[in-house]
Scaffold this motif. Structure first.
Motif, PDB file in Angstrom:
ATOM      1  N   GLU A 104       0.829  -1.204   0.000  1.00  0.00           N
ATOM      2  CA  GLU A 104       0.000   0.000   0.000  1.00  0.00           C
ATOM      3  C   GLU A 104       0.869   1.261   0.000  1.00  0.00           C
ATOM      4  O   GLU A 104       0.609   2.215  -0.736  1.00  0.00           O
ATOM      5  N   ILE A 105       1.928   1.270   0.831  1.00  0.00           N
ATOM      6  CA  ILE A 105       2.831   2.416   0.901  1.00  0.00           C
ATOM      7  C   ILE A 105       3.481   2.662  -0.453  1.00  0.00           C
ATOM      8  O   ILE A 105       3.521   3.802  -0.950  1.00  0.00           O
ATOM      9  N   LEU A 106       3.974   1.599  -1.085  1.00  0.00           N
ATOM     10  CA  LEU A 106       4.627   1.745  -2.386  1.00  0.00           C
ATOM     11  C   LEU A 106       3.647   2.259  -3.440  1.00  0.00           C
ATOM     12  O   LEU A 106       4.011   3.069  -4.301  1.00  0.00           O
ATOM     13  N   SER A 107       2.404   1.799  -3.357  1.00  0.00           N
ATOM     14  CA  SER A 107       1.388   2.220  -4.323  1.00  0.00           C
ATOM     15  C   SER A 107       1.067   3.708  -4.169  1.00  0.00           C
ATOM     16  O   SER A 107       0.956   4.442  -5.163  1.00  0.00           O
ATOM     17  N   VAL A 108       0.924   4.173  -2.918  1.00  0.00           N
ATOM     18  CA  VAL A 108       0.635   5.593  -2.678  1.00  0.00           C
ATOM     19  C   VAL A 108       1.780   6.445  -3.197  1.00  0.00           C
ATOM     20  O   VAL A 108       1.567   7.482  -3.849  1.00  0.00           O
ATOM     21  N   ILE A 109       2.999   6.029  -2.931  1.00  0.00           N
ATOM     22  CA  ILE A 109       4.179   6.791  -3.365  1.00  0.00           C
ATOM     23  C   ILE A 109       4.226   6.901  -4.879  1.00  0.00           C
ATOM     24  O   ILE A 109       4.397   7.990  -5.445  1.00  0.00           O
ATOM     25  N   GLU A 110       4.046   5.766  -5.567  1.00  0.00           N
ATOM     26  CA  GLU A 110       4.170   5.760  -7.021  1.00  0.00           C
ATOM     27  C   GLU A 110       3.013   6.507  -7.679  1.00  0.00           C
ATOM     28  O   GLU A 110       3.182   7.165  -8.708  1.00  0.00           O
TER      29      GLU A 110
END
Length: 846
Positions: free
Chosen positions: A309-315
Motif C-alpha cells: 500500500e505504501i509503495l502504491s501511494v508513493i508511485e
C-alpha cells in the motif's frame, strides 16, 4: 583540505593542535596522560575538523613542525562507521592526507603499529573471540597471527608512546564512570587495565575524544586522573555558518481520524516541490544539483500488504518513484525485499548518501549508526506515539545542508526539513518538540503547523526593493589564515564569473612581481643571509688533560648539507603565505638561478620577515580589484554578489557589509507549545508577508508569547495612519537586518525586532526601526549603541530608530538617531545608568 574551513572549524583545529602538542610535551617530560575533548554539535563537520587536525600533524602548519612519525588509532563502535569515516576523510582532504597512510588494524601483523600510519578499528574486531588476537582468552594460539591487536597497541604505547594518539569517535559511548558500568573495549584501549583476553593494557598517553555530547567522556577522563583539555564548538556557530538548515517543520493531524496515506501523499508532494526548487537553484547558480530524499519509517511489524500500500501511494503521487528510486534499509533482510510483484532493493544506511538513484528509503528503527545523508529532506513516520525520542533523534540527523554551505536562495524550501507525523496527536507532537528543543546539539527552529506566507499584494513593490537593498552585516563565512589565500579565492571567483580573465594567474604574477621588487630593494641583506645559510662556521675547542685546563679555539667553513637545505626550504614554504614560496622559487629557476641557490634565497626571505610584505601586497591587490570591479559585481545576481562581496572585506572585524535578502515566500508557525498544550499564534495585519489562500489570509502570525512587550509595541505601531507595511525581523540569517556590536571582546550580531515603513508624502517611503528590549541585560548598552551608530550611518534609510524599555511599569522610548546618543548609550553600562538615560533623554511610549 579540499573544503575551506568555516571560522569556527579553523579555531577548533588550531586549538586542538595546540592542546595535542602540549599533551605530547607533557607525556615526554613527566609521563602526564591527557585527554583532548572535541565537542561539536550535529552538522558541525566533526570529521572535517578531525581531518584538518591530521593534516596539521603530518604536514605541519605555519606555526608547527610536522610529525610524520605519529601513529593514530581511530576507534569506532561500528564497521560501517569506519568505512564512512575513511570516505569522508578522503573527500575532505583532497590529497592532503595520503590515503595509503590509512589501514585497518587487522591488516598489520607487527610488534608495534607503524610510524606515520592512521589505523582504524571497530570494537567488535577486538571482541573476545576475534581472529585479531594472536593468543586467545583460553590460551590457544591463532596460527594466522604472530602479533595480536592488543599486543600491537600495548607495545606501541610502551616503546614510542610520545608518537601515538588515540582518536575515540563518539566518545560518549562506553565511557561510564559508575561501578555498574562495564568497561568497554574502547575504554580499555584508552584507560588501560585487563583486556578481554587476560592481558594487561597500558593507558594510551594522549586521547582525542570526539563527541556531540561529551559529559560522560569528560567525567570518565577526569575520574581516570587525566589532564583534560577541551575544544568546544557552539551550536549557534554552526547554525550561523549555514551548515545547518534553518527550520524543522512538524506536520501532524489534529483530528482523530486516520490519515496515514493522505500524509504520505503530502510528503511525496513536498519531495517533488523540493526537487523542483533544487533544480531551479542549480540552473540559476551552477551549484551541484541536489536530489532530495524521502525517508519513510514504517511500523515495527509492518505487513507485506501494508508495504504494498505504501509503495502504491508513493508511485501514484509521483510515478518517477518506482524501481531503483525506492530502497529499504531494514535490519532484516540485508538483501532484496519481495513485496507482491515488486522487488525493493536493499541499501545499507552508510551507502544512502552516495546513491543518487535512491529517492525514497524505507526503514524500521532509527537510522543512527552510519546514517549521514544531508539530502534527506522529508520524513514520514508511522511509528507509535511512544517513539518520540527516537523520531526527534532521527529528525536531528536531517538538519545538515546538502551543499555544506548556506544556500543563497529566496526559496526558503531549500533551508527546511519537513517531518510528517500522521499518528501523533497534540500531546505527542509536544513531546517531539520538547525533545528537539532540549537537545543542545540541534540548534534549529522548530515550527508546528506551518503555513506558507507570500508577499502581500497590499504592500507596494518599492517597499520590498527597499528591504532587499537595506544595508546589513554578516559574519565572514570563510576564515582565511592569510590575505594571500583570500586573494587567491577572490581571483578564482572573479574568473569563474567572467569578471577577470585568468584571475588566479594574474594574482600569482602580482605576488611574484612584488616579491622580486622587495628582493631587489633588500638584496644586500638577503645575499648576506643566503651566504650564512649555504655555509656553516664550525668552531673547534681543544681541551688538554692532565694539566691546567687550556682551551684553544679555531674556526672553519663547511657547506651546508642538501638535506638541511631541504629542511630549511620546507620551513620557508610554511612560513611564507600559501604557495608564494613555490611561485617565486619557480620564477627564480625560470631566470636561470640554481635550484639550491633559489631555495636558499626563499629561506632567507622567510627568515627576514617577507611574509608581511607579501600579505600587504595581497591586500593591496584585493583593494585594487574592489575599486575596479565592485560596480560590476553589484549588477550581478545575488548568489554571485554573496560569493564575491565577502572576499573584498579587509577589515579587522569578522563581520562584512552586505544587504538584507527579501525572500518571495517562507513558512511561519501558526501554533506554539505552551506548557502541556498547543495554542494558536496571534496574527497581525499589514505585514510584508501574509498567509496565502487560507483562513486568516492577509495576516501574519507572530509568536509574542516570550515577550508581551512585542504585542504592545505592535498594537501601538500598527495604529499609525501612515503605515504602509511592517516586517518582523528574523533573529538570524540572510533575510534579517543584522547590526554588528562588540561585547566581552567578541564580535556579535544584534537583530532589532521590527521594521516599519511609512508614507512620508510624495510617494517617499520612510523606515522606522523599533526594538523593545530589557535594559537590565549585560549587553543592552553595547547593542543599542551599535544600533544608534547604524541608524546615523544610514540616515538616508532610517527616519526613526526607537529603543523601547519598561521603567517603573511604564514604557519609555529613546531616539537613537539623536546626535551624540551613541556615546551616551555606550557609557550606560548597567541598568541604573540606562534608566537614568531614558528618564533624562527619553520620552513616554507610545
Amino acid at each position: 583540505m579540499r573544503f575551506t574551513l568555516e571560522p569556527y572549524q579553523t579555531r577548533a583545529v588550531d586549538t586542538a593542535l595546540m592542546h595535542l602538542a602540549k599533551a605530547r610535551a607533557g607525556y615526554v617530560e613527566d609521563g602526564e596522560r591527557t585527554a583532548v575533548g572535541l565537542t561539536a554539535p550535529t552538522g558541525a563537520g566533526k570529521t572535517v575538523i578531525a581531518t584538518a587536525i591530521l593534516e596539521g600533524i603530518y604536514n605541519g602548519t605555519p606555526a608547527r613542525e610536522p610529525n610524520r612519525n605519529m601513529t593514530v588509532l581511530w576507534i569506532t563502535d561500528d564497521p560501517a562507521l569506519n568505512n564512512q569515516t575513511i570516505a569522508k576523510i578522503h573527500q575532505a582532504s583532497g590529497g592532503g592526507i595520503d590515503m595509503n597512510r590509512i589501514r585497518f588494524l587487522g591488516e598489520d601483523d607487527h610488534r608495534t603499529l607503524e610510524p606515520g600510519i592512521i589505523y582504524f578499528v571497530h570494537i567488535q574486531a577486538l571482541q573476545k573471540n576475534s581472529t585479531l588476537h594472536a593468543v586467545r582468552a583460553d590460551g590457544s594460539r591463532n596460527d594466522k597471527r604472530t602479533n595480536g591487536g592488543w599486543d600491537m597497541i600495548a607495545n606501541t604505547v610502551r616503546e614510542r608512546g610520545e608518537d601515538f594518539v588515540v582518536i575515540w569517535d563518539e566518545a560518549h559511548r562506553g565511557s561510564g564512570t559508575s561501578k555498574t558500568d562495564r568497561k568497554s573495549i574502547a575504554g580499555t584501549i584508552v584507560g588501560g587495565g585487563q583486556t578481554n583476553i587476560g592481558t594487561v593494557q597500558p593507558p594510551a598517553p594522549v586521547v582525542l575524544g570526539v563527541s556531540a555530547t561529551p559529559d560522560r567522556f569528560d567525567a570518565a577522563m577526569r575520574a581516570a586522573d587525566r589532564t583534560m583539555r577541551l575544544v568546544e564548538v557552539k551550536a549557534g556557530e554552526v547554525r550561523e555558518s549555514g551548515l545547518l538548515k534553518d527550520r524543522i517543520l512538524l506536520r501532524s493531524v489534529g483530528e482523530s481520524q486516520s490519515a496515514d496515506n493522505t500524509m504520505l501523499e503530502l510528503a511525496v508532494d513536498d519531495l517533488r516541490a523540493s526537487a523542483n526548487s533544487w533544480r531551479s537553484h542549480h540552473e540559476a547558480t551552477g551549484d551541484r544539483l541536489v536530489d532530495p530524499l524521502l525517508v519513510v519509517q514504517v511500523e515495527p511489524k509492518v505487513t507485506e500488504a501494508r508495504l504494498a500500500e505504501i509503495l502504491s501511494v508513493i508511485e501514484t503521487a509521483w510515478p518517477e518513484l518506482s524501481d531503483y528510486a525506492v530502497a529499504h534499509a531494514f535490519g532484516d533482510p540485508h538483501g532484496p525485499l519481495k513485496v507482491g510483484d515488486r522487488t525493493v532493493r536493499y541499501l545499507p544506511p552508510e551507502a544512502i548518501s552516495g546513491d543518487d538513484r535512491a529517492r525514497v528509503v524505507l526503514f524500521k528503527s532509527a537510522l543512527t549508526t552510519g546514517w549521514d545523508c544531508p539530502r534527506a529532506e522529508v520524513l514520514v513516520s508511522f511509528q507509535g506515539k511512544e517513539s518520540y525520542t527516537e523520531i526527534a533523534q532521527l529528525i536531528g540527523r536531517l538538519v545538515r545542508t546538502p551543499l555544506a554551505k548556506r544556500v543563497d536562495s529566496a526559496d526558503d524550501r531549500l533551508s527546511e526539513v519537513s517531518a510528517y507525523l500522521p499518528g501523533f496527536r497534540t500531546e505527542h507532537v509536544i513531546r517531539v518538540v520538547n525533545a528537539l528543543t532540549e537537545d543542545e546539539t540541534v540548534n534549529v527552529e522548530v515550527m508546528i503547523t506551518p503555513v506558507m506566507c507570500a508577499r502581500s499584494p497590499e504592500v507596494p513593490n518599492a517597499i520590498f526593493e527597499l528591504l532587499d537593498t537595506l544595508p546589513s552585516y554578516a559574519r565572514q563565512k570563510s576564515a582565511f589564515n592569510t590575505r594571500t589565500a583570500q586573494l587567491m579565492r577572490l581571483a578564482a571567483a572573479l574568473t569563474e564569473h567572467g569578471i577577470v580573465n585568468q584571475g588566479s594567474a594574474k594574482a600569482r604574477q602580482w605576488i611574484v612581481d612584488q616579491m622580486r621588487a622587495a628582493d631587489g630593494q633588500r638584496s644586500f641583506e638577503i645575499d648576506s643571509e643566503v651566504k650564512d645559510i649555504l655555509s656553516l662556521t664550525i668552531g673547534t675547542t681543544m681541551v688538554a688533560y692532565g694539566e691546567v685546563l687550556m682551551q684553544s679555539q679555531g674556526k672553519s667553513e663547511a657547506r651546508t648539507n642538501e638535506r638541511d637545505l631541504d629542511a630549511y626550504f620546507r620551513r620557508a614554504q610554511r612560513m611564507l603565505p600559501d604557495g608564494s614560496a613555490n611561485w617565486y622559487f619557480n620564477a627564480l629557476c625560470d631566470t636561470g638561478e640554481d635550484e639550491v641557490d633559489a631555495a636558499a634565497r626563499l629561506t632567507a626571505m622567510a627568515t627576514l620577515g617577507f611574509k608581511d610584505i607579501i600579505e600587504d601586497q595581497a591586500a593591496d591587490l584585493i583593494a585594487q580589484w574592489r575599486g575596479q570591479f565592485r560596480s560590476d559585481v553589484l549588477r550581478r545576481p545575488r548568489h554571485i554578489r554573496n560569493q564575491i562581496e565577502p572576499l573584498w572585506h579587509l577589515g579587522g572585524s569578522p563581520m562584512h557589509p552586505t544587504t538584507v535578502e527579501a525572500r518571495d515566500v517562507y513558512s511561519a508557525a501558526t501554533e506554539r507549545v505552551r506548557g502541556k498544550t498547543i495554542e494558536s499564534v496571534a496574527r497581525y495585519p499589514r505585514h510584508l508577508f501574509v498567509i496565502d489562500g487560507k483562513s486568516k489570509a492577509g495576516e501574519f502570525p507572530v509568536d509574542t508569547s516570550r515577550s508581551s512587550w512585542e504585542a504592545e509595541v505592535l498594537d501601538a505601531e500598527l495604529g499609525v495612519e501612515t503605515l504602509v507595511g511592517w516586517y518582523r525581523n528574523p533573529s538570524s540569517g540572510r533575510h534579517a537586518l543584522a547590526v554588528p556590536y562588540v561585547f566581552g571582546e567578541k564580535y556579535q550580531l544584534m537583530h532589532p525586532d521590527f521594521l516599519f515603513w511609512h508614507d512620508d508624502g510624495d510617494s517617499v517611503f520612510a523606515m522606522d526601526i523599533v526594538d523593545p528590549h530589557r535594559h537590565d541585560l549585560a549587553d543592552t548598552s553595547a547593542k543599542w549603541a551599535a544600533l544608534a551608530r547604524y541608524a546615523q550611518d544610514h540616515s538616508d534609510r532610517v527616519r526613526r530608530c526607537a529603543a523601547i524599555t519598561k521603567i517603573g511599569g511604564h514604557f519609555r522610548a529613546l531616539d537613537l538617531t539623536t546626535k551624540g546618543i551613541e556615546e551616551r548609550v555606550a557609557a550606560a553600562t548597567n541598568a541604573n545608568l540606562i534608566e537614568a538615560l531614558f528618564e533624562n533623554d527619553g520620552m513616554d511610549y507610545p
